[in-house]
Write a protein that holds these residues in place. Structure first.
Motif: not given
Length: 134
Positions: A18-19, A22, A26, A45
């Motif tokens: 997930d991180n 992201e 980003k 998400l």
């Protein structure tokens, strides 16, 4: 967690990814030459707002993202195929986000989307009716 990336293909998913996803999204760290992107089993998400530099992306596959609520894809000007499955909280895609180049939209086991985009009876069917395979 699994992650695979080449200049043309990117796949990510599973516990702990997930991180990483992201950060990649980003900071726009994915290769601009990507043709295929697969996102699988990302549990945190909430949205996919694809602003940026992925204008070569042709295939997008979203699978088993239970918290995904929103897709905004208008910057993906080369997008031809979208596969979305097992994303139960996904409620809508922006009409403006669906490119004329889109030839396939597959929605499977996404109750919110299935209701909105159901063949001829869904509230937003008119927004996808021009896609040859939807």
């Amino acid at each position: 967690m699994f992650c695979s990336c080449s200049s043309k293909n990117f796949t990510i998913g599973g516990r702990g990814s997930d991180n990483i996803l992201e950060t990649l999204l980003k900071q726009q760290l994915l290769p601009t030459t990507l043709h295929t992107q697969r996102i699988n089993e990302i549990t945190s998400l909430k949205s996919l707002n694809r602003k940026g530099n992925l204008t070569s992306l042709q295939h997008l596959r979203m699978e088993s993202c239970p918290t995904l609520e929103f897709l905004q894809l208008q910057h993906l000007t080369s997008l031809q195929r979208i596969y979305i499955s097992w994303c139960d909280n996904l409620q809508f895609m922006l009409k403006e986000g669906l490119q004329p180049s889109l030839s396939l939209l597959l929605i499977y086991k996404c109750s919110g989307l299935e209701k909105r985009y159901d063949n001829k009876t869904g509230k937003d069917w008119v927004n996808i009716s021009q896609i040859p395979y939807s």
